[in-house]
Motif scaffolding. Structure first.
Motif, PDB file in Angstrom:
ATOM      1  N   THR A 195      38.482  36.335  36.364  1.00 48.00           N
ATOM      2  CA  THR A 195      38.696  37.710  35.923  1.00 48.00           C
ATOM      3  C   THR A 195      37.564  38.626  36.393  1.00 48.00           C
ATOM      4  O   THR A 195      36.447  38.182  36.683  1.00 48.00           O
ATOM      5  CB  THR A 195      38.830  37.793  34.391  1.00 48.00           C
ATOM      6  OG1 THR A 195      39.374  39.054  34.034  1.00 48.00           O
ATOM      7  CG2 THR A 195      37.478  37.608  33.706  1.00 48.00           C
TER       8      THR A 195
ATOM      9  N   PHE B 158      36.444  41.321  31.307  1.00 47.76           N
ATOM     10  CA  PHE B 158      36.780  40.493  30.149  1.00 47.76           C
ATOM     11  C   PHE B 158      36.428  41.271  28.887  1.00 47.76           C
ATOM     12  O   PHE B 158      35.260  41.554  28.615  1.00 47.76           O
ATOM     13  CB  PHE B 158      35.993  39.186  30.210  1.00 47.76           C
ATOM     14  CG  PHE B 158      36.427  38.148  29.201  1.00 47.76           C
ATOM     15  CD1 PHE B 158      37.737  38.086  28.738  1.00 47.76           C
ATOM     16  CD2 PHE B 158      35.524  37.205  28.721  1.00 47.76           C
ATOM     17  CE1 PHE B 158      38.139  37.125  27.818  1.00 47.76           C
ATOM     18  CE2 PHE B 158      35.906  36.248  27.802  1.00 47.76           C
ATOM     19  CZ  PHE B 158      37.216  36.207  27.358  1.00 47.76           C
TER      20      PHE B 158
ATOM     21  N   ARG C 190      41.539  42.633  38.010  1.00 50.60           N
ATOM     22  CA  ARG C 190      42.067  41.565  37.153  1.00 50.60           C
ATOM     23  C   ARG C 190      41.334  41.651  35.816  1.00 50.60           C
ATOM     24  O   ARG C 190      40.106  41.572  35.775  1.00 50.60           O
ATOM     25  CB  ARG C 190      41.837  40.192  37.792  1.00 50.60           C
ATOM     26  CG  ARG C 190      42.499  40.014  39.145  1.00 50.60           C
ATOM     27  CD  ARG C 190      42.049  38.762  39.852  1.00 50.60           C
ATOM     28  NE  ARG C 190      40.621  38.759  40.139  1.00 50.60           N
ATOM     29  CZ  ARG C 190      40.001  37.807  40.834  1.00 50.60           C
ATOM     30  NH1 ARG C 190      40.693  36.783  41.308  1.00 50.60           N
ATOM     31  NH2 ARG C 190      38.693  37.862  41.053  1.00 50.60           N
TER      32      ARG C 190
ATOM     33  N   ALA D  42      41.307  40.620  31.430  1.00 47.22           N
ATOM     34  CA  ALA D  42      41.794  39.748  30.360  1.00 47.22           C
ATOM     35  C   ALA D  42      41.257  40.263  29.038  1.00 47.22           C
ATOM     36  O   ALA D  42      40.060  40.514  28.903  1.00 47.22           O
ATOM     37  CB  ALA D  42      41.336  38.309  30.593  1.00 47.22           C
TER      38      ALA D  42
ATOM     39  N   ASN E  24      48.474  42.142  33.376  1.00 48.25           N
ATOM     40  CA  ASN E  24      47.509  41.050  33.347  1.00 48.25           C
ATOM     41  C   ASN E  24      48.012  39.785  32.679  1.00 48.25           C
ATOM     42  O   ASN E  24      47.232  38.838  32.489  1.00 48.25           O
ATOM     43  CB  ASN E  24      46.223  41.532  32.664  1.00 48.25           C
ATOM     44  CG  ASN E  24      45.436  42.470  33.545  1.00 48.25           C
ATOM     45  OD1 ASN E  24      45.044  42.117  34.655  1.00 48.25           O
ATOM     46  ND2 ASN E  24      45.242  43.701  33.083  1.00 48.25           N
TER      47      ASN E  24
ATOM     48  N   GLY F 204      43.191  35.664  36.944  1.00 51.24           N
ATOM     49  CA  GLY F 204      42.179  36.560  36.413  1.00 51.24           C
ATOM     50  C   GLY F 204      42.604  37.327  35.187  1.00 51.24           C
ATOM     51  O   GLY F 204      41.795  38.048  34.597  1.00 51.24           O
ATOM     52  N   GLY F 205      43.867  37.175  34.779  1.00 51.79           N
ATOM     53  CA  GLY F 205      44.355  37.806  33.559  1.00 51.79           C
ATOM     54  C   GLY F 205      44.423  36.785  32.435  1.00 51.79           C
ATOM     55  O   GLY F 205      43.504  35.980  32.259  1.00 51.79           O
TER      56      GLY F 205
END
Length: 749
Positions: A162, A165, A291, A293, A322, A327-328
């Motif tokens: 990700t 974050f 990306r 999360a 995402n 990366g999600g």
């Protein structure tokens, strides 16, 4: 002779590989396993405490029974026979729902217990089922079921890839991840920053995770729902909604836009404690990240509007494209696929099929919320709980209204605990059935492998052979299941079936069940057999099991896994939608009716009374709920059971560092030393849970010396979340006052 044994630490969810140097039963050293492909040598301070737990003189090693003269040892046959007989007799007189069950957090760390739990539950036939779920992650499970069709199908942050974050109400540096199995989380978060990404934390406390983040935003406890609604509103208003390829399987986007249209950042800024511009920037940053999360945990899921908040976190991940992308947040492909195997019975989740007797609270997944447990025992009438079974749980300390539950347990006709400690809960039992310890049974993690940030699999044999005369958890549960079923059997055919099932389980054992699950999983060769089970039902499992176990061995098997003592890396998370969905039409409805109704009824935030503060919990790297305080390695040093208070509040209260303060609610009071710290938001107080080991009859020598006080003694069980009635443990209004004549206690727990 010195030997080296490779194992998996099972004291939290991180599944860190460990290398144990030992001489027979004597443990000489515990180190991180550098060859473990997942943890790569990382361990936290808890791992070395396995030595303390293994040799703990307070651990029970044989069944005991309460008598007028105290606890006395009894044989396993006597213990299991009497337990089954008394449970059966109570149900015969008072009805099947007169027996309640509670399963604690450590149950999830024990594969043998997990595999034999369902047959035991079915044998008992009671609706009075409870677990740590409703004091922890229930809102996540409900959202997963409503959105993705299965209550155990969690989207997991792909932290290794990700770029952004966002952590809301979670502290993975202390918890090592939760519903996100992630060893060396600090190293992984640093890697995000090193590759140019950002880590952002939203929390009423500047936690250990927040201190290393790129951004930290204070937020008032319990207001997450308003913040998340405002973020969603900005996404729609500024045309930042972009689900990507998931748009083709997504319903309810227009409904979502209408529902959040009035929740502008300016409307919620004062309530949340964040400026409107900061809220807009959060929304824009999430949308702009290549990306991203978003992850939330107990700070969100044990708050006032946890059902809506957990759902909104998933929704924002979806709206920004995402979900199910690198990366999600992504779904795992575990070798032992508990999601797919659990769905064989058709039971992917449930909510509100029936309600509890006393308060009318809804069931979830066949369980009632722990907030009604004590009242189900104390309230007379048809269906009153008269007997209680606990497995690896200490609800007196870990659930709300601990004092009321204490009283309720003391008034039962019968109680049995499967546990190797006499703790605050099990001290009420009539019989205690102690299983083998953490290093005396094999370790396999079907739950935590299913929520890991990489697809990994590992099976570790026991460090030492099972002590003579001891039983594993699965043997205890299977023994009770067989005895209960025999007591209810009305004919010879049924008795023969019960005997055959008992032989099947004992012959297969926990290893055989792991082997079967691996073969039926995505890396095994049992796909066709899995289809047969779906068609024919789980009753055909015994016949099918032998067919699978004797069949083709080209795929992943337990034998192949045992040849890899450090575990196997099966690769990064992969996109899996729509095939992984368990919804009927393999589509995602953003706004299920349950959330639509809850949002319509969302009340305006209530102001906190001037004389009150809001109380939140606190996690520590050396602790995990209530069950690790008998290790000297983990409790040594400065006491941790204290009240974290901002210096401005301390000045207002005329409290100095170390002074005792009285924290009060309508449910009671506790007295704790004050810890003055500007890492807490003004108007907020933080107290850890799981302490309070000084109750009469507790046989935990180390824990009693650092007893502390139980915060759950002042959290009433009547304060429940509106939709699920689960426990509200964060954002509790409290009154804080200096203790009269009490100063600077040396011991704080």
């Amino acid at each position: 002779m010195k030997q080296t044994h490779y194992h998996t630490c099972n004291l939290c969810e991180a599944m860190c590989g460990i290398e144990i140097e030992h001489r027979g039963d004597e443990i000489l050293a515990i180190r991180g396993d550098k060859d473990d492909p997942f943890s790569k040598g990382h361990i936290c301070p808890k791992a070395v405490a396995l030595q303390d737990l293994h040799h703990d003189p307070d651990r029970l090693r044989h069944p005991v029974k309460r008598t007028a003269d105290g606890w006395v040892p009894i044989s396993w046959d006597e213990a299991l026979d009497e337990t089954a007989r008394r449970l059966h007799n109570i149900q015969e007189v008072h009805g099947k729902d007169s027996v309640a069950l509670y399963f604690g957090n450590p149950t999830a760390h024990n594969h043998g217990a997990l595999f034999t739990l369902l047959p035991f539950v079915k044998a008992l036939r009671s609706r009075q089922r409870y677990s740590a779920t409703s004091a922890d992650q229930l809102p996540h499970m409900l959202a997963a079921w409503q959105l993705f069709g299965h209550q155990a199908l969690f989207p997991i942050p792909d932290v290794d890839r990700t770029d952004y974050f966002l952590i809301i109400g979670g502290n993975p540096l202390a918890s090592n991840g939760s519903i996100m199995t992630v060893p060396d989380v600090k190293g992984r978060l640093k890697a995000i920053q090193k590759r140019g990404g950002k880590v952002v934390v939203i929390d009423p406390r500047r936690t250990e995770t927040a201190k290393m983040a790129d951004e930290h935003h204070f937020v008032r406890p319990g207001t997450d729902v308003y913040l998340l609604l405002a973020i969603a509103q900005v996404l729609f208003e500024e045309l930042l909604v972009a689900p990507g390829r998931l748009d083709d399987i997504l319903d309810g986007k227009k409904d979502m836009a209408r529902l959040v249209a009035n929740w502008k950042p300016e409307k919620v800024a004062e309530t949340v404690g964040l400026p409107a511009d900061a809220i807009r920037k959060l929304a824009r940053d999430i949308a702009a990240a290549p990306r991203a999360a978003i992850y939330s945990r107990v700070g969100v899921t044990t708050s006032a509007h946890s059902t809506l908040s957990a759902w909104l976190v998933y929704v924002i991940n979806i709206l920004t494209g995402n979900l199910d992308r690198e990366g999600g947040v992504m779904f795992t492909k575990p070798a032992f696929d508990i999601v797919a195997l659990g769905a064989l019975s058709g039971d992917t989740g449930s909510f509100d099929r029936y309600r509890s007797r006393v308060h009318g609270y809804p069931e979830f997944g066949g369980e009632f919320p722990v907030t009604t447990l004590a009242d189900e025992m104390l309230t007379p009438g048809k269906g009153q709980v008269k007997a209680f079974v606990s497995h690896a749980g200490n609800p007196v300390l870990s659930c709300p209204d601990g004092q009321k539950l204490d009283q309720a347990l003391n008034n039962l006709d019968f109680m049995v605990s499967i546990d190797f400690y006499i703790n605050e809960t099990t001290r009420h039992a009539d019989i205690i059935l102690p299983p083998t310890g953490q290093l005396e049974h094999a370790q396999f993690d079907p739950i935590f492998q299913a929520v890991a940030v990489r697809n990994v699999v590992k099976f570790t044999p026991a460090l030492v052979a099972k002590p003579e005369g001891a039983l594993h958890d699965w043997e205890i549960l299977n023994g009770l299941t067989t005895r209960l079923n025999r007591l209810r059997a009305r004919d010879r055919k049924t008795r023969l079936q019960i005997a055959a099932t008992d032989r099947f389980v004992r012959r297969l054992g926990d290893r055989g069940l792991v082997d079967l699950g691996l073969r039926l999983g995505p890396y095994g060769t049992g796909g066709k057999v899995l289809d047969d089970l779906r068609r024919n039902g789980l009753h055909s499992l015994p016949k099918v099991a032998w067919k699978v176990l004797r069949g083709e061995r080209k795929g992943l098997t337990l034998k192949k896994l045992l040849a890899e003592p450090h575990g196997i890396d099966l690769g990064p998370l992969e996109p899996m939608l729509p095939e992984r969905l368990f919804t009927r039409d393999q589509r995602i409805n953003l706004v299920p009716a349950l959330y639509f109704r809850a949002l319509q009824g969302l009340p305006a935030p209530k102001p906190v009374a001037p004389e009150q503060m809001l109380m939140i919990g606190r996690r520590h790297i050396r602790s995990n709920n209530s069950w690790m305080h008998n290790s000297q390695r983990l409790v040594k040093g400065k006491g941790r059971c204290n009240a974290m208070i901002h210096p401005d509040d301390a000045k207002r209260l005329a409290v100095a560092e170390g002074d005792d303060v009285v924290v009060s609610t309508p449910s009671g009071t506790i007295t704790l030393p004050a810890w003055l710290c500007d890492d807490i938001m003004p108007g907020v107080i933080s107290v850890p849970h799981g302490w309070g080991h000084d109750r009469e009859g507790v046989q935990l020598g180390v824990a009693r010396k650092v007893a502390g006080q139980s915060v759950n003694d002042i959290i009433g069980s009547s304060r429940v979340e509106a939709v699920t009635a689960m426990a509200q443990l964060n954002g509790i209004p409290v009154t804080v006052e200096p203790a009269k004549g009490a100063k600077s206690r040396k011991k704080a727990g």
